[in-house]
Write a protein that holds these residues in place. Structure first.
Motif, PDB file in Angstrom:
ATOM      1  N   GLN A 129       0.842  -1.209   0.000  1.00  0.00           N
ATOM      2  CA  GLN A 129       0.000   0.000   0.000  1.00  0.00           C
ATOM      3  C   GLN A 129       0.873   1.254   0.000  1.00  0.00           C
ATOM      4  O   GLN A 129       0.589   2.231  -0.708  1.00  0.00           O
ATOM      5  N   ALA A 130       1.931   1.202   0.788  1.00  0.00           N
ATOM      6  CA  ALA A 130       2.851   2.347   0.844  1.00  0.00           C
ATOM      7  C   ALA A 130       3.482   2.600  -0.525  1.00  0.00           C
ATOM      8  O   ALA A 130       3.619   3.752  -0.968  1.00  0.00           O
ATOM      9  N   LEU A 131       3.827   1.509  -1.179  1.00  0.00           N
ATOM     10  CA  LEU A 131       4.424   1.639  -2.519  1.00  0.00           C
ATOM     11  C   LEU A 131       3.422   2.267  -3.494  1.00  0.00           C
ATOM     12  O   LEU A 131       3.772   3.117  -4.319  1.00  0.00           O
ATOM     13  N   LEU A 132       2.162   1.855  -3.326  1.00  0.00           N
ATOM     14  CA  LEU A 132       1.098   2.419  -4.165  1.00  0.00           C
ATOM     15  C   LEU A 132       0.947   3.924  -3.908  1.00  0.00           C
ATOM     16  O   LEU A 132       0.776   4.715  -4.837  1.00  0.00           O
ATOM     17  N   TYR A 133       1.024   4.288  -2.618  1.00  0.00           N
ATOM     18  CA  TYR A 133       0.949   5.713  -2.268  1.00  0.00           C
ATOM     19  C   TYR A 133       2.085   6.491  -2.933  1.00  0.00           C
ATOM     20  O   TYR A 133       1.901   7.616  -3.381  1.00  0.00           O
ATOM     21  N   CYS A 134       3.262   5.849  -2.992  1.00  0.00           N
ATOM     22  CA  CYS A 134       4.409   6.510  -3.638  1.00  0.00           C
ATOM     23  C   CYS A 134       4.116   6.752  -5.114  1.00  0.00           C
ATOM     24  O   CYS A 134       4.395   7.836  -5.640  1.00  0.00           O
ATOM     25  N   TYR A 135       3.539   5.745  -5.765  1.00  0.00           N
ATOM     26  CA  TYR A 135       3.211   5.902  -7.186  1.00  0.00           C
ATOM     27  C   TYR A 135       2.161   7.004  -7.376  1.00  0.00           C
ATOM     28  O   TYR A 135       2.141   7.676  -8.407  1.00  0.00           O
ATOM     29  N   GLN A 136       1.308   7.157  -6.366  1.00  0.00           N
ATOM     30  CA  GLN A 136       0.240   8.171  -6.471  1.00  0.00           C
ATOM     31  C   GLN A 136       0.654   9.534  -5.921  1.00  0.00           C
ATOM     32  O   GLN A 136      -0.183  10.415  -5.735  1.00  0.00           O
ATOM     33  N   ASP A 137       1.945   9.655  -5.593  1.00  0.00           N
ATOM     34  CA  ASP A 137       2.495  10.915  -5.065  1.00  0.00           C
ATOM     35  C   ASP A 137       1.951  11.291  -3.690  1.00  0.00           C
ATOM     36  O   ASP A 137       2.014  12.456  -3.290  1.00  0.00           O
ATOM     37  N   SER A 138       1.380  10.327  -2.965  1.00  0.00           N
ATOM     38  CA  SER A 138       0.935  10.597  -1.586  1.00  0.00           C
ATOM     39  C   SER A 138       2.071  10.193  -0.645  1.00  0.00           C
ATOM     40  O   SER A 138       1.991   9.179   0.065  1.00  0.00           O
ATOM     41  N   LEU A 139       3.102  11.005  -0.645  1.00  0.00           N
ATOM     42  CA  LEU A 139       4.328  10.603   0.050  1.00  0.00           C
ATOM     43  C   LEU A 139       4.160  10.600   1.568  1.00  0.00           C
ATOM     44  O   LEU A 139       4.737   9.756   2.255  1.00  0.00           O
ATOM     45  N   ASP A 140       3.356  11.545   2.088  1.00  0.00           N
ATOM     46  CA  ASP A 140       3.153  11.591   3.541  1.00  0.00           C
ATOM     47  C   ASP A 140       2.477  10.313   4.037  1.00  0.00           C
ATOM     48  O   ASP A 140       2.874   9.722   5.050  1.00  0.00           O
ATOM     49  N   LEU A 141       1.449   9.900   3.291  1.00  0.00           N
ATOM     50  CA  LEU A 141       0.751   8.657   3.665  1.00  0.00           C
ATOM     51  C   LEU A 141       1.690   7.467   3.572  1.00  0.00           C
ATOM     52  O   LEU A 141       1.655   6.556   4.408  1.00  0.00           O
ATOM     53  N   ALA A 142       2.535   7.499   2.543  1.00  0.00           N
ATOM     54  CA  ALA A 142       3.487   6.391   2.369  1.00  0.00           C
ATOM     55  C   ALA A 142       4.441   6.315   3.554  1.00  0.00           C
ATOM     56  O   ALA A 142       4.728   5.213   4.061  1.00  0.00           O
ATOM     57  N   VAL A 143       4.885   7.479   4.036  1.00  0.00           N
ATOM     58  CA  VAL A 143       5.799   7.491   5.189  1.00  0.00           C
ATOM     59  C   VAL A 143       5.114   6.896   6.416  1.00  0.00           C
ATOM     60  O   VAL A 143       5.684   6.063   7.129  1.00  0.00           O
TER      61      VAL A 143
END
Lengths: 474, 48
Positions: A129-143
């Motif tokens: 999911q974090a990797l998906l957030y990275c692809y979607q530019d949601s970096l804060d959520l990914a962190v």
């Protein structure tokens, strides 16, 4: 080592002693596989896990049946947090050698604890999911997601690397450095880790990277570095603090800061607490007041109810008092009857009781509460004594009239006429008594009654005369 | 300088536990020894 054709154990020769097959090349392949396994084992021993993975994979490409290499590869995967890959290797290993295989223990260790297996699965899902957030530019959520992943599985190298990459992108170099150090502790020679680390160190200490080794020595002379947990502490050496006035100054500033803190932080809190206490007490008092008000209302209602009951009882009592009056009248009648039975000739006493009875009747607004028996007895008594009573009252009244005692004559003559409506003398003398006492109106009324009731008699003629005299006098 | 997009491409989703079985079945287990045996068998067949 066994022959690939007949399964016979191979000797030092390049052919099989069992079937004669040429096993020279085959033995070389096996040796290569073992060699890579040894290399992988050596690397794993010094925590070069990435290098170990390369060597062990190579070993398995030569010989897929190299169980030790496969099991070790699984362990290395497991150590890097790649649990599913580790399980995959161990499952294949177990299928290739079902008996006396340590992979069985490894699988059992993971599968025996369902909660742990669930946690592992959740960790992997969160990483994805974090990797998906990275692809979607949601970096804060990914962190945030990666931090959760690492709290469950601190040895997940890929998660550490991805988190470090995110920190690098947000230029949080210290945090990135910390993550990469953790990566290096798990896998010392990971190429990606080392590349990121180089970049981070370059950003943290650019002059060091530019000047090379000699400036480092100079720095080392001025500072002391040591590791405290995951932090690298850099402490200056030979720093002397100024004493004396500056100490006092610092002390004063400290006191001032303390007082200011007390004023701005502690006092409002104290005031707030005091207010809260007062409010709570007020609430308690208010509740008590409400309770008392409710009690007072209840008491007032009770008083009202009792007052109503009292009034009701008073009304009933007044009714009973009325009944009591009847009893008194009955008593008076009884006394009269008793006197009559005792001595029928004692008409004076009987008349006195009857007079008292009449006065009570007049005072109690008639005989409405009297019973039929009372009335019958009273009428019987009067009927028996009527003649005697008329005689008694007429004689007494006439004697008083003759003696010019009109006050005494009027009531006796009135009773005499009351008991006997045919007694014209009583009525005539009563009219004379009123005339002579000065009550001409009453006298005129009674003379008119004499004329009307007893026409043609001497009394009627005289009444006419007196009536004319009164009229002429007026 | 690190290129974030390029670096991100190097990260791949991890295998989940549910996918492990399929991954194991799809794994190509052919090794050098298998290839050698095939080659020897083929040579022998051609000679015959």
């Amino acid at each position: 080592m066994i022959c690939y054709k007949c399964g016979c154990r191979l000797s030092e020769h390049d052919f099989c002693t069992g079937c004669g097959a040429d096993v020279g090349l085959y033995k070389r392949i096996m040796f290569m596989s073992n060699r890579f396994y040894n290399d992988g084992l050596e690397k794993a021993t010094v925590r070069d896990l990435s290098g170990a993975i390369v060597s062990l994979r190579q070993s398995l490409k030569f010989n897929k049946n190299n169980i030790e290499a496969r099991n070790l590869l699984g362990l290395v995967y497991f150590e890097m947090g790649e649990v599913v890959s580790a399980l995959g290797e161990w499952v294949i290993s177990k299928n290739l050698r079902p008996q006396k295989n340590i992979a069985d223990d490894y699988i059992g260790m993971i599968q025996s604890n369902q909660a742990r297996l669930d946690t592992i699965n959740q960790t992997i899902k969160k990483y994805n999911q974090a990797l998906l957030y990275c692809y979607q530019d949601s970096l804060d959520l990914a962190v945030i997601q990666l931090k959760k992943v690492l709290s469950y599985n601190p040895k997940y190298v890929c998660a550490h690397q991805l988190l470090a990459l995110l920190y690098i992108m947000s230029e949080e170099w210290e945090k990135a450095h910390r993550e990469l150090e953790k990566c290096r502790q798990i896998d010392t020679n990971n190429t990606t880790t080392l590349r990121y680390l180089k970049e981070v160190e370059h950003m943290l200490m650019p002059e060091e990277a530019a000047k090379g080794a000699s400036p480092k020595k100079a720095v080392k002379e001025n500072v002391v570095r040591y590791q405290s947990g995951n932090e690298t502490i850099i402490q200056p050496v030979n720093m002397k603090e100024s004493r004396g006035v500056s100490t006092l100054l610092n002390l004063g500033i400290g006191v001032l800061i303390g007082v200011a803190l007390a004023c701005f932080l502690i006092l409002p809190g104290q005031i707030q607490n005091a207010k809260a206490d007062i409010n709570s007490q007020l609430r308690v008092v208010s509740e008590q007041s409400d309770a008392k008000t409710a009690t007072i209302d209840e008491q007032e209602q009770t008083i009202q109810k009792l007052t109503d009951e009292k009034e009701q009882l008073s009304e009933e009592l007044s009714k009973y008092q009325g009944t009591d009056g009847t009893l008194k009248a009955t008593d008076g009648l009884m006394m009269a009857v008793s006197a009559y039975l005792e001595n029928p000739e004692d008409i004076e006493t009987i008349a006195a009781y009857l007079e008292a009875l009449d006065e009570e009747e007049e005072g109690e607004e008639g005989s409405q509460n009297k019973t039929e028996a009372f009335t019958a007895l009273y009428e019987d008594l009067v009927e028996d004594l009527r003649e005697k009573l008329v005689t008694y009252y007429y004689n007494a009244g006439y004697a008083s009239y003759r003696a010019d005692d009109f006050e005494g004559a009027i009531p006796n003559l009135t009773r005499a006429y009351q008991y006997d409506q045919t007694n014209g003398d009583a009525l005539y003398n009563l009219a004379n008594s009123y005339r002579r006492s000065g009550d001409n109106d009453k006298a005129k009324e009674l003379y008119a009654e004499v004329i009307d009731q007893f026409p043609g008699t001497e009394k009627a003629n005289r009444s006419e005369t007196y009536l004319a005299e009164i009229n002429n006098a007026e | 300088m690190i290129d974030f997009e390029e670096e991100l491409k190097k990260f791949h989703p991890s295998l989940e536990v549910e996918d492990a079985e399929e991954a194991i079945y799809n794994q190509d287990l052919t090794d050098m020894a298998d290839l050698l045996i095939k080659m020897l068998d083929k040579t022998k067949t051609e000679e015959e």
